[in-house]
Design a protein around this motif. Structure first.
Motif, PDB file in Angstrom:
ATOM      1  N   GLY A  29       2.821 -15.663   5.696  1.00  0.00           N
ATOM      2  CA  GLY A  29       1.736 -16.417   5.093  1.00  0.00           C
ATOM      3  C   GLY A  29       1.257 -15.863   3.778  1.00  0.00           C
ATOM      4  N   ASN A  30       1.908 -14.832   3.286  1.00  0.00           N
ATOM      5  CA  ASN A  30       1.588 -14.298   1.959  1.00  0.00           C
ATOM      6  C   ASN A  30       0.104 -13.960   1.817  1.00  0.00           C
ATOM      7  OD1 ASN A  30       2.460 -13.487  -0.590  1.00  0.00           O
ATOM      8  ND2 ASN A  30       1.847 -15.424  -1.516  1.00  0.00           N
ATOM      9  N   THR A  31      -0.495 -13.375   2.876  1.00  0.00           N
ATOM     10  CA  THR A  31      -1.905 -13.025   2.817  1.00  0.00           C
ATOM     11  C   THR A  31      -2.127 -11.635   2.257  1.00  0.00           C
ATOM     12  OG1 THR A  31      -1.844 -12.099   5.041  1.00  0.00           O
ATOM     13  CG2 THR A  31      -2.384 -14.441   4.842  1.00  0.00           C
ATOM     14  N   GLY A  32      -1.089 -10.880   2.073  1.00  0.00           N
ATOM     15  CA  GLY A  32      -1.243  -9.517   1.593  1.00  0.00           C
ATOM     16  C   GLY A  32      -1.382  -8.495   2.690  1.00  0.00           C
TER      17      GLY A  32
ATOM     18  N   GLN B 231     -11.039   2.124  -7.027  1.00  0.00           N
ATOM     19  CA  GLN B 231      -9.804   2.034  -7.806  1.00  0.00           C
ATOM     20  C   GLN B 231     -10.115   1.696  -9.262  1.00  0.00           C
ATOM     21  OE1 GLN B 231      -7.386  -1.361  -8.028  1.00  0.00           O
ATOM     22  NE2 GLN B 231      -8.713  -2.698  -6.797  1.00  0.00           N
ATOM     23  N   THR B 232      -9.241   2.152 -10.131  1.00  0.00           N
ATOM     24  CA  THR B 232      -9.383   1.859 -11.559  1.00  0.00           C
ATOM     25  C   THR B 232      -8.212   1.006 -12.057  1.00  0.00           C
ATOM     26  OG1 THR B 232      -8.278   3.933 -12.120  1.00  0.00           O
ATOM     27  CG2 THR B 232     -10.688   3.970 -11.983  1.00  0.00           C
ATOM     28  N   GLU B 233      -7.425   0.439 -11.125  1.00  0.00           N
ATOM     29  CA  GLU B 233      -6.211  -0.282 -11.479  1.00  0.00           C
ATOM     30  C   GLU B 233      -6.378  -1.802 -11.500  1.00  0.00           C
ATOM     31  OE1 GLU B 233      -3.449   1.456 -12.364  1.00  0.00           O
ATOM     32  OE2 GLU B 233      -4.742   3.212 -12.119  1.00  0.00           O
ATOM     33  N   ASN B 234      -7.532  -2.276 -11.068  1.00  0.00           N
ATOM     34  CA  ASN B 234      -7.787  -3.725 -11.025  1.00  0.00           C
ATOM     35  C   ASN B 234      -6.798  -4.451 -10.107  1.00  0.00           C
ATOM     36  OD1 ASN B 234      -9.478  -5.856 -11.859  1.00  0.00           O
ATOM     37  ND2 ASN B 234      -7.929  -6.585 -13.292  1.00  0.00           N
ATOM     38  N   HIS B 235      -6.337  -3.766  -9.048  1.00  0.00           N
ATOM     39  CA  HIS B 235      -5.426  -4.397  -8.105  1.00  0.00           C
ATOM     40  C   HIS B 235      -6.177  -5.340  -7.177  1.00  0.00           C
ATOM     41  CE1 HIS B 235      -1.800  -1.442  -8.387  1.00  0.00           C
ATOM     42  NE2 HIS B 235      -2.110  -2.013  -9.520  1.00  0.00           N
ATOM     43  N   ARG B 236      -5.505  -6.420  -6.832  1.00  0.00           N
ATOM     44  CA  ARG B 236      -6.134  -7.457  -6.022  1.00  0.00           C
ATOM     45  C   ARG B 236      -6.385  -6.997  -4.577  1.00  0.00           C
ATOM     46  NH1 ARG B 236      -3.416 -13.276  -4.264  1.00  0.00           N
ATOM     47  NH2 ARG B 236      -5.201 -14.010  -3.039  1.00  0.00           N
ATOM     48  N   TYR B 237      -5.356  -6.356  -4.001  1.00  0.00           N
ATOM     49  CA  TYR B 237      -5.424  -6.029  -2.585  1.00  0.00           C
ATOM     50  C   TYR B 237      -5.930  -4.601  -2.382  1.00  0.00           C
ATOM     51  CZ  TYR B 237      -2.496 -10.163  -2.040  1.00  0.00           C
ATOM     52  OH  TYR B 237      -2.013 -11.444  -2.077  1.00  0.00           O
TER      53      TYR B 237
ATOM     54  N   TYR C 185      -8.292   8.715   7.568  1.00  0.00           N
ATOM     55  CA  TYR C 185      -8.395   7.351   7.049  1.00  0.00           C
ATOM     56  C   TYR C 185      -7.813   7.302   5.638  1.00  0.00           C
ATOM     57  CZ  TYR C 185     -11.373   6.345  10.995  1.00  0.00           C
ATOM     58  OH  TYR C 185     -11.843   6.165  12.270  1.00  0.00           O
ATOM     59  N   PHE C 186      -6.938   6.323   5.425  1.00  0.00           N
ATOM     60  CA  PHE C 186      -6.329   6.143   4.111  1.00  0.00           C
ATOM     61  C   PHE C 186      -6.707   4.788   3.533  1.00  0.00           C
ATOM     62  CE2 PHE C 186      -3.660   9.737   3.363  1.00  0.00           C
ATOM     63  CZ  PHE C 186      -3.314  10.210   4.616  1.00  0.00           C
ATOM     64  N   CYS C 187      -7.050   4.814   2.266  1.00  0.00           N
ATOM     65  CA  CYS C 187      -7.227   3.603   1.511  1.00  0.00           C
ATOM     66  C   CYS C 187      -5.970   3.379   0.686  1.00  0.00           C
ATOM     67  CB  CYS C 187      -8.441   3.717   0.590  1.00  0.00           C
ATOM     68  SG  CYS C 187      -8.687   2.319  -0.507  1.00  0.00           S
ATOM     69  N   ALA C 188      -5.618   2.115   0.495  1.00  0.00           N
ATOM     70  CA  ALA C 188      -4.468   1.786  -0.346  1.00  0.00           C
ATOM     71  C   ALA C 188      -4.814   0.574  -1.193  1.00  0.00           C
ATOM     72  CB  ALA C 188      -3.228   1.510   0.494  1.00  0.00           C
ATOM     73  N   ILE C 189      -4.145   0.465  -2.331  1.00  0.00           N
ATOM     74  CA  ILE C 189      -4.318  -0.690  -3.196  1.00  0.00           C
ATOM     75  C   ILE C 189      -2.947  -1.275  -3.493  1.00  0.00           C
ATOM     76  CG2 ILE C 189      -6.412   0.239  -4.225  1.00  0.00           C
ATOM     77  CD1 ILE C 189      -4.793   0.971  -6.715  1.00  0.00           C
ATOM     78  N   GLY C 190      -2.937  -2.561  -3.859  1.00  0.00           N
ATOM     79  CA  GLY C 190      -1.662  -3.198  -4.182  1.00  0.00           C
ATOM     80  C   GLY C 190      -1.873  -4.464  -4.998  1.00  0.00           C
ATOM     81  N   GLN C 191      -0.850  -4.771  -5.782  1.00  0.00           N
ATOM     82  CA  GLN C 191      -0.873  -6.004  -6.563  1.00  0.00           C
ATOM     83  C   GLN C 191       0.307  -6.894  -6.189  1.00  0.00           C
ATOM     84  OE1 GLN C 191      -3.401  -6.728  -8.294  1.00  0.00           O
ATOM     85  NE2 GLN C 191      -2.833  -8.350  -9.690  1.00  0.00           N
ATOM     86  N   GLY C 192       1.389  -6.271  -5.742  1.00  0.00           N
ATOM     87  CA  GLY C 192       2.600  -6.958  -5.297  1.00  0.00           C
ATOM     88  C   GLY C 192       2.951  -6.465  -3.914  1.00  0.00           C
ATOM     89  N   PRO C 193       4.248  -6.353  -3.611  1.00  0.00           N
ATOM     90  CA  PRO C 193       4.639  -5.903  -2.271  1.00  0.00           C
ATOM     91  C   PRO C 193       4.239  -4.464  -1.972  1.00  0.00           C
ATOM     92  CG  PRO C 193       6.496  -6.926  -3.424  1.00  0.00           C
ATOM     93  CD  PRO C 193       5.407  -6.734  -4.425  1.00  0.00           C
ATOM     94  N   GLU C 194       4.211  -3.610  -3.001  1.00  0.00           N
ATOM     95  CA  GLU C 194       4.015  -2.185  -2.768  1.00  0.00           C
ATOM     96  C   GLU C 194       2.536  -1.820  -2.676  1.00  0.00           C
ATOM     97  OE1 GLU C 194       7.712  -3.034  -5.047  1.00  0.00           O
ATOM     98  OE2 GLU C 194       5.602  -3.403  -5.480  1.00  0.00           O
ATOM     99  N   ALA C 195       2.279  -0.720  -2.001  1.00  0.00           N
ATOM    100  CA  ALA C 195       0.931  -0.182  -1.898  1.00  0.00           C
ATOM    101  C   ALA C 195       0.900   1.242  -2.419  1.00  0.00           C
ATOM    102  CB  ALA C 195       0.455  -0.213  -0.445  1.00  0.00           C
TER     103      ALA C 195
END
Lengths: 112, 110
Positions: free
Chosen positions: A95-98, B25-31, B89-99
């Protein structure tokens, strides 16, 4: 629930040996990632595989994505003590939800 | 390296108290993601966010809430900490497939 099953969970080998780690699922994924984590640190991305049947190489590490995009493997040739760590596979849910899920990891110990 | 900071890095708290962990985050990543890591379980997703004020549950969300009022900050709150929430506890950020991951927060509930 989409699950990623990794095997084996633990692996202890001698320097110079080869090994393969597997990541399996019943779900189809658009891409799959492999990460490596050292003690006290966060996981670090090694590779992303996208196309069914794809093979990627990173020095002595070879990553393969299954033809049906449900499974992947990581093969290490001539393992070295510096390869010691936790190896994790990960993939996004449908579903491409991330939503990014991880396997339970494979702890690798390479003895000199 | 991705600009991602977790705070605090270590915390000891008592059972029943509220606890908030911050990811910046300072990367402006969506996720943005919150995971917990326990021996034998790899990384288990608690909650994630796909935009400001847009969040969803992960595999182990009971006892946790999150908020994302700005792109750069993702807060994880334990409303009433329990010993079973002792973890890293880990936080992660991502914009595409990778985190991309932070350094982790070691939380001990006594």
């Amino acid at each position: 629930t989409q699950l990623l099953e990794q095997s084996p969970q633990f692996l202890s080998i001698q320097e110079g040996e080869n090994l393969t780690v597997y990541c399996n699922s019943s779900s189809v994924f658009s891409s799959l990632q492999w990460y490596r984590q050292e003690p006290g640190e966060g996981p670090v991305l090694l590779v992303t595989v996208v196309t069914g049947g794809e093979v990627k190489k990173l020095k002595r590490l070879t990553f393969q994505f299954g033809d049906a995009r449900k499974d992947s493997s990581l093969h290490i040739t001539a393992a070295q003590p510096g390869d010691t760590g936790l190896y994790l596979c990960a993939a996004h849910g449908s579903g491409n939800t991330g939503k990014l899920i991880f396997g339970q990891g494979t702890t690798l110990q390479v003895k000199p | 390296d991705a600009g991602i900071t977790q705070s605090p890095r270590h915390k000891v708290t008592e059972t029943g108290t509220p606890v908030t962990l911050r990811c910046h985050q300072t990367e402006n990543h969506r996720y943005m993601y919150w995971y917990r890591q326990d021996p034998g379980h790899g990384l288990r997703l608690i909650h994630y966010s796909y935009g400001v004020k847009d969040t969803d549950k992960g595999e182990v969300s009971d006892g946790y809430s999150v908020s994302r009022s700005k792109t750069e900050d993702f807060l994880l709150t334990l409303e009433s900490a329990t010993s079973s929430q002792t973890s890293v506890y880990f936080c992660a950020i991502g914009q595409g497939p990778e985190a991309f991951f932070g350094q982790g927060t070691r939380l001990t509930v006594v």
